[in-house]
Motif scaffolding. Structure first.
Motif, PDB file in Angstrom:
ATOM      1  N   GLN A 166      83.289  49.016  34.693  1.00  0.00           N
ATOM      2  CA  GLN A 166      83.487  47.735  34.018  1.00  0.00           C
ATOM      3  C   GLN A 166      83.720  46.606  35.015  1.00  0.00           C
ATOM      4  O   GLN A 166      83.240  45.485  34.823  1.00  0.00           O
ATOM      5  CB  GLN A 166      84.671  47.831  33.040  1.00  0.00           C
ATOM      6  CG  GLN A 166      84.864  46.597  32.169  1.00  0.00           C
ATOM      7  CD  GLN A 166      83.640  46.273  31.311  1.00  0.00           C
ATOM      8  OE1 GLN A 166      83.024  47.175  30.747  1.00  0.00           O
ATOM      9  NE2 GLN A 166      83.295  44.987  31.212  1.00  0.00           N
ATOM     10  N   LYS A 169      80.505  44.979  36.291  1.00  0.00           N
ATOM     11  CA  LYS A 169      79.651  44.239  35.366  1.00  0.00           C
ATOM     12  C   LYS A 169      79.622  42.753  35.748  1.00  0.00           C
ATOM     13  O   LYS A 169      80.655  42.143  36.026  1.00  0.00           O
ATOM     14  CB  LYS A 169      80.168  44.366  33.931  1.00  0.00           C
ATOM     15  CG  LYS A 169      80.297  45.796  33.417  1.00  0.00           C
ATOM     16  CD  LYS A 169      78.966  46.426  33.090  1.00  0.00           C
ATOM     17  CE  LYS A 169      79.166  47.793  32.436  1.00  0.00           C
ATOM     18  NZ  LYS A 169      77.899  48.437  32.080  1.00  0.00           N
ATOM     19  N   GLN A 186      70.108  49.144  36.965  1.00  0.00           N
ATOM     20  CA  GLN A 186      69.918  48.660  35.595  1.00  0.00           C
ATOM     21  C   GLN A 186      70.407  49.686  34.588  1.00  0.00           C
ATOM     22  O   GLN A 186      71.011  49.328  33.568  1.00  0.00           O
ATOM     23  CB  GLN A 186      68.436  48.334  35.369  1.00  0.00           C
ATOM     24  CG  GLN A 186      67.970  47.107  36.123  1.00  0.00           C
ATOM     25  CD  GLN A 186      66.478  46.877  36.038  1.00  0.00           C
ATOM     26  OE1 GLN A 186      65.710  47.800  35.764  1.00  0.00           O
ATOM     27  NE2 GLN A 186      66.042  45.653  36.289  1.00  0.00           N
ATOM     28  N   GLY A 189      73.896  49.445  33.943  1.00  0.00           N
ATOM     29  CA  GLY A 189      74.302  48.225  33.263  1.00  0.00           C
ATOM     30  C   GLY A 189      74.739  47.138  34.225  1.00  0.00           C
ATOM     31  O   GLY A 189      75.449  46.205  33.829  1.00  0.00           O
ATOM     32  N   GLU A 191      73.792  44.355  37.720  1.00  0.00           N
ATOM     33  CA  GLU A 191      72.823  43.307  38.024  1.00  0.00           C
ATOM     34  C   GLU A 191      72.306  43.447  39.457  1.00  0.00           C
ATOM     35  O   GLU A 191      72.831  42.820  40.389  1.00  0.00           O
ATOM     36  CB  GLU A 191      73.454  41.926  37.826  1.00  0.00           C
ATOM     37  CG  GLU A 191      73.846  41.627  36.389  1.00  0.00           C
ATOM     38  CD  GLU A 191      74.348  40.201  36.198  1.00  0.00           C
ATOM     39  OE1 GLU A 191      74.004  39.341  37.049  1.00  0.00           O
ATOM     40  OE2 GLU A 191      75.076  39.959  35.226  1.00  0.00           O
ATOM     41  N   LEU A 308      75.169  57.953  33.617  1.00  0.00           N
ATOM     42  CA  LEU A 308      74.281  56.822  33.385  1.00  0.00           C
ATOM     43  C   LEU A 308      73.184  56.730  34.460  1.00  0.00           C
ATOM     44  O   LEU A 308      72.033  56.402  34.167  1.00  0.00           O
ATOM     45  CB  LEU A 308      75.075  55.519  33.352  1.00  0.00           C
ATOM     46  CG  LEU A 308      75.967  55.311  32.123  1.00  0.00           C
ATOM     47  CD1 LEU A 308      76.805  54.050  32.287  1.00  0.00           C
ATOM     48  CD2 LEU A 308      75.118  55.214  30.856  1.00  0.00           C
TER      49      LEU A 308
END
Length: 345
Positions: A166, A169, A186, A189, A191, A308
């Motif tokens: 988190q 992000k 990606q 999640g 950039e 992920l």
């Protein structure tokens, strides 16, 4: 004007070295390109020095190694092209930067494939012949060494400490210009901002990106610590490794003794470097702290990064298949078969 003159003279020197007729007693000129500085704290330079030492030993001092470090002959992509053309004989570069020329070798860059550095090394060893078959057939260069420096990690600027997913992000993170790596970030999640390695320091210093992923050794030897505050262990992507590659046609033009000296030296330099990694990483941690960085340790949700990260695999198949996802799956099928008992899949 001055820069163009230097480039012209450098090119002229290389071409001249390649065209000068060699007498029976003359040493064989070996043009070597590297993106890193000749810094004895650098894992790449340590490997190179050992490689030269062993190659001279096994060839009875047959070579005249001429090293062009610090991207003097261009960035890593440029030096692969030069190696393919034969204007450079050997080049040292990040594993992910040879993969665009020999896509199947990109299996080493599959996100979160290795549960440990030890597993990475075991896979390098069991895949050695297959990896080189792909490297030569697709890219025209033989891999002499695959040397590592632990996992790829994350560093960030003073406003962006990262202790979990988190926290990461919304942060602009520099990644290599490799679609496989971009796809992985990606999938997490995040950039990713693909920037050439040669432009990374300036991008960090000017705030174009907030952080970067890669080995901590680069943070020390390339002084990224001047623009970064926090170091976070995300055990990301794969182990940070580099290739020492040689033009295959040039290798085959050498005598068997000379060729085998280079091949043997490459493997043994790789094995030597493995014994140095733990000490280098410990020294890197100490140096980062001395330069004002804070070590945040392993992210608290590392399992989620693994989960992920592996969701990017379907997109990665197309990359390592050279645009053919089915071929990429076949590459990974071979890797999985050879990796039985090693890979945690």
């Amino acid at each position: 004007m001055k820069g163009k003159l230097i480039k012209f003279l450098t090119s002229a020197f290389i071409i001249g070295a390649l065209l000068i007729p060699q007498t029976a007693s003359a040493k064989i000129p070996v043009i070597v390109a590297s993106s890193t500085d000749p810094n004895e704290e650098s894992y790449a330079y340590i490997t190179y020095l050992k490689f030269v030492e062993l190659a001279q030993k096994y060839s009875d001092n047959a070579f005249d190694f001429q090293l062009y470090p610090s991207m003097q002959l261009g960035d890593e992509i440029a030096t692969v092209r030069a190696a393919q053309l034969g204007t450079v004989h050997i080049t040292s570069l990040a594993t992910n930067n040879y993969a665009p020329f020999a896509p199947s070798t990109g299996w080493l860059n599959m996100p979160y494939l290795f549960s440990s550095v030890e597993d990475f090394r075991k896979m390098v060893d069991v895949m050695w012949d297959q990896h080189n078959e792909w490297a030569i057939k697709e890219g025209g260069c033989r891999v002499l060494s695959i040397f590592d420096i632990g996992y790829r990690q994350l560093t960030t600027s003073k406003n962006h400490p990262v202790r979990n997913l988190q926290d990461a992000k919304g942060i602009k993170i520099r990644t290599p210009q490799n679609p496989l790596m971009v796809s992985t970030f990606q999938a997490l999640g995040l950039e990713p901002t693909a920037i050439a390695f040669s432009e990374t320091f300036n991008a960090l210093q000017q705030g174009v990106v907030d952080g970067q992923e890669g080995c901590f050794n680069n943070v020390v030897t390339l002084k990224f610590y001047e623009a970064q505050k926090y170091a976070t262990m995300i055990n990301y992507y794969t182990v940070h490794s580099a290739h020492l590659i040689a033009n295959e046609k040039w290798l085959q033009s050498l005598t068997e003794k000379e060729r085998e000296a280079l091949i043997r030296a490459g493997k043994e330099a790789m094995e030597f470097e493995r014994t140095k990694v733990a000490g280098i990483l410990e020294a890197d941690d100490k140096s980062m702290v001395e330069h004002g960085m804070e070590l945040l340790g392993v992210v608290t949700d590392i399992d989620e990064w693994f989960r992920l990260g592996r969701t990017a695999w379907p997109k990665c198949y197309e990359v390592i298949g050279g645009g053919d996802a089915k071929k990429g799956e076949e590459v990974m099928k071979i890797v999985k078969e050879k990796g039985q008992g090693i890979l945690d899949l």
